[in-house]
Write a protein that holds these residues in place. Structure first.
Motif, PDB file in Angstrom:
ATOM      1  N   SER A  24       0.769  -1.113  -0.040  1.00 17.83           N
ATOM      2  CA  SER A  24      -0.051   0.062   0.000  1.00 17.83           C
ATOM      3  C   SER A  24       0.928   1.312   0.031  1.00 17.83           C
ATOM      4  N   ASP A  84       4.193  -1.018   3.474  1.00 19.34           N
ATOM      5  CA  ASP A  84       3.400   0.175   3.631  1.00 19.34           C
ATOM      6  C   ASP A  84       4.208   1.369   4.527  1.00 19.34           C
ATOM      7  N   ASN A 111      -2.192  -2.567  13.251  1.00 20.76           N
ATOM      8  CA  ASN A 111      -3.823  -2.378  13.146  1.00 20.76           C
ATOM      9  C   ASN A 111      -4.212  -1.139  13.896  1.00 20.76           C
ATOM     10  N   TYR A 318      -9.397  -6.534  12.534  1.00 21.88           N
ATOM     11  CA  TYR A 318      -8.856  -6.201  11.201  1.00 21.88           C
ATOM     12  C   TYR A 318      -8.904  -7.294  10.277  1.00 21.88           C
ATOM     13  N   GLN A 323      -7.406  -2.266   3.907  1.00 24.64           N
ATOM     14  CA  GLN A 323      -6.265  -1.357   3.428  1.00 24.64           C
ATOM     15  C   GLN A 323      -7.002  -0.452   2.077  1.00 24.64           C
ATOM     16  N   LYS A 326      -8.305   3.822   1.842  1.00 22.29           N
ATOM     17  CA  LYS A 326      -7.479   4.784   1.915  1.00 22.29           C
ATOM     18  C   LYS A 326      -7.839   5.483   0.299  1.00 22.29           C
TER      19      LYS A 326
HETATM   20  N1  ARG Z   1      -1.185  -1.319   5.326  1.00 23.02           N
HETATM   21  C1  ARG Z   1      -2.136  -1.725   6.172  1.00 23.02           C
HETATM   22  C2  ARG Z   1      -3.417  -1.184   5.988  1.00 23.02           C
HETATM   23  O1  ARG Z   1      -3.359  -0.230   5.353  1.00 23.02           O
HETATM   24  C3  ARG Z   1      -1.690  -1.631   7.687  1.00 23.02           C
HETATM   25  C4  ARG Z   1      -2.298  -2.719   8.601  1.00 23.02           C
HETATM   26  C5  ARG Z   1      -1.719  -4.002   8.227  1.00 23.02           C
HETATM   27  N2  ARG Z   1      -2.182  -4.727   9.358  1.00 23.02           N
HETATM   28  C6  ARG Z   1      -1.835  -6.051   9.240  1.00 23.02           C
HETATM   29  N3  ARG Z   1      -2.101  -6.864  10.336  1.00 23.02           N
HETATM   30  N4  ARG Z   1      -1.438  -6.538   8.163  1.00 23.02           N
HETATM   31  O2  ARG Z   1      -4.473  -1.539   6.481  1.00 23.02           O
END
Ligand code: ARG
Length: 459
Positions: A24, A84, A111, A318, A323, A326
């Protein structure tokens, strides 16, 4: 080679396609400043609670500031392999300060981190929308004040209905945008709870101080349920729904500007600064900005539906689906701000064509209701009968190809013998608008009252 964050469990690195679908960083780098602010608050809290040493926390906080300036100066190299913004920043912190960087993620997860970053980003956009709306409302107020007593046709079904004032029409949008403003303010107040410290989903066994990080980041309080805190995207959806309603209002006004600036209407002249020409037709001056504002609702409403759809089937807590939140919000926010700014520019620059507005106001039997009301008031006729008599007079004028005030008294009396010369006093458009003094009505005195009220509210 295995990932530096979770390599312990993995023997091999990801397939290139896995990396492509997973990363991301291409878009979430826009949250760099928020990510660094969140990490700095977290580091300070870790030291204050004795979870890490003051020295380590200081190194983290300094290093994070260095990273922020690297990013601002365009020197930071973002890596797709690091997925990310969170891991890009943390990896760079490791380069800069070494081992203490590894302690930053204590009592925290990506998260709660991403929820915090995204909330901070969205909160800024709510503030920007509020400012953009206020600027547009001020531009409309100026138009309204200047033309509080200019007469124009009011429409229903886009057919001439009754005369209204230019100021009244402008103020109708001020009311709509005022509700948009209060929607953004409500949403901002509701969203302002900190997810930070919810950790992965269950909270943490470290003695963290969530009030401290909440306060440092300008939140009113920490979110009360860790599962909810990492799963909640209501704030993004509220932003998108507020933005959708606001864009809908902008789109309606844009549609009016497109119609009004046509040669057939000539109600307004848009400035050269907010118009475009044609590559083939030399005479053209096109209202492209208005058309694009009218079109923006498509992508903003689309973002709202897209994120609603992403969220609707997700079990707690989560999931990576989130993701996808956004890009929708980024795109909607960018385009809403652009639409607000363009509309503000167009409204500040545009010139209402007063003679054309007044001429149009007098056409199409716009004072027929005033005539019926005169029959009720002066001849004590029941309104239904007055409606019928007036209808006959309109038919007569239409057959003659003239407007109501152009009928002679004889012609009027042929329809109803009790009509007197006095009727002509209510057939003019200026008298018509001046008489509509009921609260919220179009009379210039009422319009000026509302302009004053809103000026005070926006001061
Ligand atoms: N890039 C992820 C998002 O935008 C960040 C969170 C990732 N968390 C995980 N448990 N893989 O949501």
């Amino acid at each position: 080679n295995a990932n530096q964050m979770w390599g312990g469990r993995f023997a091999a690195g990801p397939d290139a396609i896995m990396e492509a679908i997973n990363a991301s960083i291409g878009f979430d780098q826009r949250m760099a400043a928020q990510d660094i602010a969140g990490s700095r608050a977290h580091a300070a809290m870790l030291a204050a609670t004795g979870i890490v040493s003051d020295k380590d926390a200081e190194a983290m906080r300094e290093g994070l500031l260095t990273i922020l300036s690297e990013i601002e100066e365009g020197k930071f190299v973002f890596s797709t392999a690091l997925e990310d913004i969170h891991m890009n920043v943390e990896a760079r912190l490791k380069d800069l300060i070494g081992d203490p960087a590894g302690r930053l993620h204590t009592g925290r997860s990506r998260n709660d981190q991403v929820a915090t970053d995204f909330k901070l980003w969205t909160r800024d956009q709510m503030d920007a929308a509020i400012e953009g709306l206020q600027a547009l409302m001020r531009a409309l107020l100026e138009q309204a004040e200047q033309g509080a007593d200019w007469v124009m046709p009011g429409f229903t079904h886009l057919q001439t209905a009754q005369p209204v004032t230019w100021g009244h029409h402008m103020m109708a949008y001020v009311e709509m945008l005022g509700r948009d403003l209060s929607r953004f303010r409500d949403a901002r107040a509701r969203m302002n709870e900190s997810p930070l410290g919810a950790a992965a989903l269950a909270g943490t066994s470290y003695p963290i101080d969530r009030d401290m990080t909440a306060q440092a980041l300008g939140f009113d309080r920490p979110a009360a349920n860790s599962l909810d805190a990492v799963s909640d995207r209501d704030f993004a959806l509220e932003f998108l729904s507020c933005a959708s309603i606001c864009a809908m209002h902008l789109s309606r006004f844009a549609e009016e500007l497109v119609i009004w600036s046509s040669a057939q209407f000539r109600f307004v002249t848009l400035s050269d600064r907010f118009s475009t020409g044609s590559s083939i037709m030399p005479q053209k001056k096109n209202p492209d900005a208005a058309e694009l504002i009218r079109a923006k609702i498509g992508r903003i409403f689309g973002a709202n539906v897209a994120l609603m759809t992403v969220m609707k089937g997700l079990p707690l807590a989560y999931s990576k689906d989130m993701q996808e939140d956004k890009e929708q919000v980024f795109d909607a926010a960018d385009n809403l701000m652009l639409a607000l700014a363009a509309m503000t520019g167009m409204v500040s620059d545009m010139t209402a064509n007063r003679p054309a507005l007044e001429a149009a106001a007098a056409h199409g039997f716009s004072t027929a209701t005033d005539l019926a009301d005169w029959l009720v008031r002066v001849l004590d006729m029941p309104f239904r009968e007055a409606h019928h008599v007036t209808g006959s007079l309109v038919a007569k004028a239409e057959a003659k190809g003239c407007d109501l005030p152009d009928l002679s008294l004889d012609e009027m009396q042929a329809v109803h013998s009790a009509i007197t010369e006095d009727v002509f006093t209510v057939l003019g458009v200026h008298n018509s608008v001046a008489s509509r003094t009921s609260y919220g009505g179009t009379a210039p005195v009422r319009v000026r009252e509302q302009v004053g009220r809103w000026k005070e509210a926006l001061a």
